[in-house]
Design a protein around this motif. Structure first.
Motif, PDB file in Angstrom:
ATOM      1  N   ARG A  61       2.715   5.275   5.922  1.00 54.47           N
ATOM      2  CA  ARG A  61       3.683   4.312   5.786  1.00 54.47           C
ATOM      3  C   ARG A  61       3.327   2.992   5.507  1.00 54.47           C
ATOM      4  O   ARG A  61       2.156   2.672   5.957  1.00 54.47           O
ATOM      5  CB  ARG A  61       4.878   4.414   6.584  1.00 54.47           C
ATOM      6  N   ILE A  62       3.966   2.097   4.933  1.00 53.32           N
ATOM      7  CA  ILE A  62       4.011   0.685   4.584  1.00 53.32           C
ATOM      8  C   ILE A  62       4.570  -0.022   6.043  1.00 53.32           C
ATOM      9  O   ILE A  62       5.799   0.045   5.907  1.00 53.32           O
ATOM     10  CB  ILE A  62       4.170   0.137   3.446  1.00 53.32           C
ATOM     11  N   ILE A  63       3.831  -0.566   6.606  1.00 48.64           N
ATOM     12  CA  ILE A  63       4.576  -1.617   7.728  1.00 48.64           C
ATOM     13  C   ILE A  63       4.322  -3.014   7.245  1.00 48.64           C
ATOM     14  O   ILE A  63       3.153  -3.690   6.755  1.00 48.64           O
ATOM     15  CB  ILE A  63       3.747  -1.658   8.948  1.00 48.64           C
ATOM     16  N   ARG A  64       5.604  -3.672   6.844  1.00 48.49           N
ATOM     17  CA  ARG A  64       5.657  -4.778   6.021  1.00 48.49           C
ATOM     18  C   ARG A  64       5.588  -6.176   7.016  1.00 48.49           C
ATOM     19  O   ARG A  64       5.581  -5.908   8.173  1.00 48.49           O
ATOM     20  CB  ARG A  64       6.805  -4.897   5.206  1.00 48.49           C
ATOM     21  N   ASN A  65       5.606  -7.474   6.653  1.00 49.89           N
ATOM     22  CA  ASN A  65       5.853  -8.490   7.549  1.00 49.89           C
ATOM     23  C   ASN A  65       7.028  -8.542   8.328  1.00 49.89           C
ATOM     24  O   ASN A  65       8.150  -8.103   7.513  1.00 49.89           O
ATOM     25  CB  ASN A  65       5.603  -9.721   6.613  1.00 49.89           C
ATOM     26  N   GLY A  66       6.769  -8.758   9.635  1.00 53.92           N
ATOM     27  CA  GLY A  66       8.058  -8.771  10.433  1.00 53.92           C
ATOM     28  C   GLY A  66       8.408  -7.418  10.985  1.00 53.92           C
ATOM     29  O   GLY A  66       9.119  -7.388  11.891  1.00 53.92           O
ATOM     30  N   VAL A  91      -3.464   9.015  13.496  1.00 53.13           N
ATOM     31  CA  VAL A  91      -4.366   8.888  12.373  1.00 53.13           C
ATOM     32  C   VAL A  91      -3.519   7.820  11.402  1.00 53.13           C
ATOM     33  O   VAL A  91      -2.304   8.349  10.862  1.00 53.13           O
ATOM     34  CB  VAL A  91      -4.768  10.132  11.720  1.00 53.13           C
ATOM     35  N   PHE A  92      -4.016   6.737  11.049  1.00 52.24           N
ATOM     36  CA  PHE A  92      -3.182   5.898  10.038  1.00 52.24           C
ATOM     37  C   PHE A  92      -3.714   5.867   8.739  1.00 52.24           C
ATOM     38  O   PHE A  92      -4.915   5.474   8.640  1.00 52.24           O
ATOM     39  CB  PHE A  92      -3.189   4.331  11.066  1.00 52.24           C
ATOM     40  N   LEU A  93      -2.792   6.317   7.858  1.00 55.42           N
ATOM     41  CA  LEU A  93      -3.344   6.486   6.469  1.00 55.42           C
ATOM     42  C   LEU A  93      -2.685   5.512   5.578  1.00 55.42           C
ATOM     43  O   LEU A  93      -2.752   5.375   4.535  1.00 55.42           O
ATOM     44  CB  LEU A  93      -2.953   7.978   6.058  1.00 55.42           C
ATOM     45  N   GLY A  94      -1.726   4.592   6.112  1.00 55.10           N
ATOM     46  CA  GLY A  94      -0.849   3.744   5.496  1.00 55.10           C
ATOM     47  C   GLY A  94      -1.312   2.485   5.120  1.00 55.10           C
ATOM     48  O   GLY A  94      -2.807   1.971   5.056  1.00 55.10           O
ATOM     49  N   ILE A  95      -0.427   1.296   5.146  1.00 54.28           N
ATOM     50  CA  ILE A  95      -1.056  -0.120   4.916  1.00 54.28           C
ATOM     51  C   ILE A  95      -0.300  -0.832   5.908  1.00 54.28           C
ATOM     52  O   ILE A  95       1.111  -0.626   6.068  1.00 54.28           O
ATOM     53  CB  ILE A  95      -0.559  -0.561   3.412  1.00 54.28           C
ATOM     54  N   ILE A  96      -0.763  -1.803   6.695  1.00 52.35           N
ATOM     55  CA  ILE A  96      -0.078  -2.930   7.403  1.00 52.35           C
ATOM     56  C   ILE A  96      -0.289  -4.268   6.857  1.00 52.35           C
ATOM     57  O   ILE A  96      -1.664  -4.838   6.556  1.00 52.35           O
ATOM     58  CB  ILE A  96      -0.658  -2.986   8.700  1.00 52.35           C
ATOM     59  N   HIS A  97       0.715  -4.651   6.299  1.00 56.40           N
ATOM     60  CA  HIS A  97       0.850  -6.055   5.439  1.00 56.40           C
ATOM     61  C   HIS A  97       0.542  -7.368   6.791  1.00 56.40           C
ATOM     62  O   HIS A  97       0.773  -6.786   7.912  1.00 56.40           O
ATOM     63  CB  HIS A  97       1.974  -6.611   4.913  1.00 56.40           C
ATOM     64  N   GLU A  98       0.079  -8.315   6.328  1.00 58.41           N
ATOM     65  CA  GLU A  98       0.110  -9.484   7.223  1.00 58.41           C
ATOM     66  C   GLU A  98       1.416  -9.571   7.962  1.00 58.41           C
ATOM     67  O   GLU A  98       2.541  -9.724   7.093  1.00 58.41           O
ATOM     68  CB  GLU A  98      -0.200 -10.691   6.508  1.00 58.41           C
ATOM     69  N   GLY A  99       1.348  -9.897   9.079  1.00 55.88           N
ATOM     70  CA  GLY A  99       2.524 -10.035   9.827  1.00 55.88           C
ATOM     71  C   GLY A  99       3.367  -8.680  10.270  1.00 55.88           C
ATOM     72  O   GLY A  99       4.275  -8.605  11.123  1.00 55.88           O
ATOM     73  N   GLY A 100       2.649  -7.615   9.615  1.00 53.76           N
ATOM     74  CA  GLY A 100       3.284  -6.054  10.223  1.00 53.76           C
ATOM     75  C   GLY A 100       2.456  -5.879  11.371  1.00 53.76           C
ATOM     76  O   GLY A 100       1.393  -6.390  11.779  1.00 53.76           O
ATOM     77  N   LYS A 101       2.759  -5.131  12.407  1.00 54.55           N
ATOM     78  CA  LYS A 101       2.443  -4.710  13.654  1.00 54.55           C
ATOM     79  C   LYS A 101       2.381  -3.243  13.979  1.00 54.55           C
ATOM     80  O   LYS A 101       3.493  -2.474  13.896  1.00 54.55           O
ATOM     81  CB  LYS A 101       2.992  -5.466  14.845  1.00 54.55           C
ATOM     82  N   LEU A 102       1.583  -2.726  14.136  1.00 53.58           N
ATOM     83  CA  LEU A 102       1.318  -1.138  14.751  1.00 53.58           C
ATOM     84  C   LEU A 102       1.166  -1.116  16.088  1.00 53.58           C
ATOM     85  O   LEU A 102      -0.166  -1.519  16.549  1.00 53.58           O
ATOM     86  CB  LEU A 102       0.533  -0.351  13.881  1.00 53.58           C
ATOM     87  N   LEU A 137      -7.693   5.063   8.688  1.00 52.44           N
ATOM     88  CA  LEU A 137      -8.059   5.605   7.318  1.00 52.44           C
ATOM     89  C   LEU A 137      -7.423   4.798   6.098  1.00 52.44           C
ATOM     90  O   LEU A 137      -7.465   5.107   4.922  1.00 52.44           O
ATOM     91  CB  LEU A 137      -7.929   7.280   7.041  1.00 52.44           C
ATOM     92  N   GLY A 138      -6.573   3.948   6.740  1.00 52.52           N
ATOM     93  CA  GLY A 138      -5.842   3.112   5.634  1.00 52.52           C
ATOM     94  C   GLY A 138      -6.244   1.704   5.715  1.00 52.52           C
ATOM     95  O   GLY A 138      -7.144   1.314   5.766  1.00 52.52           O
ATOM     96  N   ASP A 139      -5.158   0.789   5.222  1.00 53.22           N
ATOM     97  CA  ASP A 139      -5.617  -0.642   5.145  1.00 53.22           C
ATOM     98  C   ASP A 139      -4.746  -1.505   5.853  1.00 53.22           C
ATOM     99  O   ASP A 139      -3.487  -1.437   5.924  1.00 53.22           O
ATOM    100  CB  ASP A 139      -5.244  -0.936   3.434  1.00 53.22           C
ATOM    101  N   VAL A 140      -5.614  -1.980   6.693  1.00 48.20           N
ATOM    102  CA  VAL A 140      -4.804  -2.939   7.861  1.00 48.20           C
ATOM    103  C   VAL A 140      -5.223  -4.464   7.605  1.00 48.20           C
ATOM    104  O   VAL A 140      -6.181  -4.992   7.787  1.00 48.20           O
ATOM    105  CB  VAL A 140      -5.311  -2.526   9.300  1.00 48.20           C
ATOM    106  N   HIS A 141      -4.272  -5.210   7.557  1.00 51.12           N
ATOM    107  CA  HIS A 141      -3.962  -6.555   7.375  1.00 51.12           C
ATOM    108  C   HIS A 141      -3.311  -7.412   8.291  1.00 51.12           C
ATOM    109  O   HIS A 141      -3.209  -8.630   8.202  1.00 51.12           O
ATOM    110  CB  HIS A 141      -3.418  -7.067   5.811  1.00 51.12           C
TER     111      HIS A 141
END
Length: 227
Positions: free
Chosen positions: A108-113, A123-134, A143-147
């Protein structure tokens, strides 16, 4: 039913065992009788407060049942309940344990905030945008993209790891240890292992060195690492 509540001495104090096959009414009567007898036996000495563990066996008491036991104890000034335990667990507790032992696939996509909390390994396949937290209770395989911010061992388990590419992350955390990352951090590659070392400091290694970093985990996954 006199033996529906039985006193037992333990290394930690006193335990009262309730017969899990007895009628609740008989248990309450037997418990009160037992406490009356104990009060009488200690009256001639110098009575001290006693806190009892209550063991209910294969019977899981409701809040009302527990309240009734507490009410009985309230009639005995020097006696109190330390804890009530059983050999069974609630559905919620069972689900929590199963969650902790399950590997979850999060795509999934985890957005800012946004904050996402998951028990167990992920197993993380999604995207964490800047400001998003997992925040994950177990290990994380990226395996995804973490910012944004990514944490294994939430909230305070330092024996968990983050495995994979987190070089773009704002912050990595293991338990209560964390580090803010920047472009100058050369320790992280796409096959990194982020972990807490023996000095309780966040450290970085390579997947091929996992056997040395965490032998227990290496053996749990079969002792095989595919590069």
């Amino acid at each position: 039913m006199q033996d529906a509540a039985v006193l037992k001495g333990t290394n930690d104090g006193y335990e009262i065992i309730l017969d899990d096959e007895a009628d609740l009414g008989d248990i309450y009567t037997s418990l009160r009788s037992l406490l009356e007898k104990l009060r009488t036996q200690t009256a001639s000495t110098h009575p001290q407060p006693i806190s009892f563990d209550i063991q209910t066996g294969l019977r899981l008491l409701s809040a009302g049942n527990r309240s009734e036991i507490e009410k009985i104890f309230s009639d005995f000034q020097l006696f109190s309940v330390h804890k009530i335990t059983s050999d069974v667990m609630t559905k919620e507790e069972s689900n929590r344990i199963l969650d902790q032992e399950t590997v979850h696939v999060v795509d999934r996509i985890i957005r800012n905030g946004q904050e996402v909390h998951v028990q167990g390994d992920v197993v993380f396949l999604g995207i964490i945008h800047e400001g998003g937290k997992l925040f994950v209770g177990g290990n994380i395989y990226v395996l995804g993209d973490v910012h944004g911010v990514i944490q294994a061992g939430f909230p305070d388990l330092e024996d968990k790891m983050i495995i994979g590419d987190v070089h773009n992350a704002q912050q990595v955390r293991i338990g209560e240890q964390y580090e803010i990352l920047d472009d100058t951090n050369q320790k992280i590659t796409e096959n990194s292992v982020v972990y807490v070392n023996d000095l309780h400091v966040l450290d970085y290694g390579k997947v091929e060195d996992l056997k040395q970093i965490n032998p227990k985990f290496f053996n749990q996954i079969g002792g095989v690492i595919n590069g």
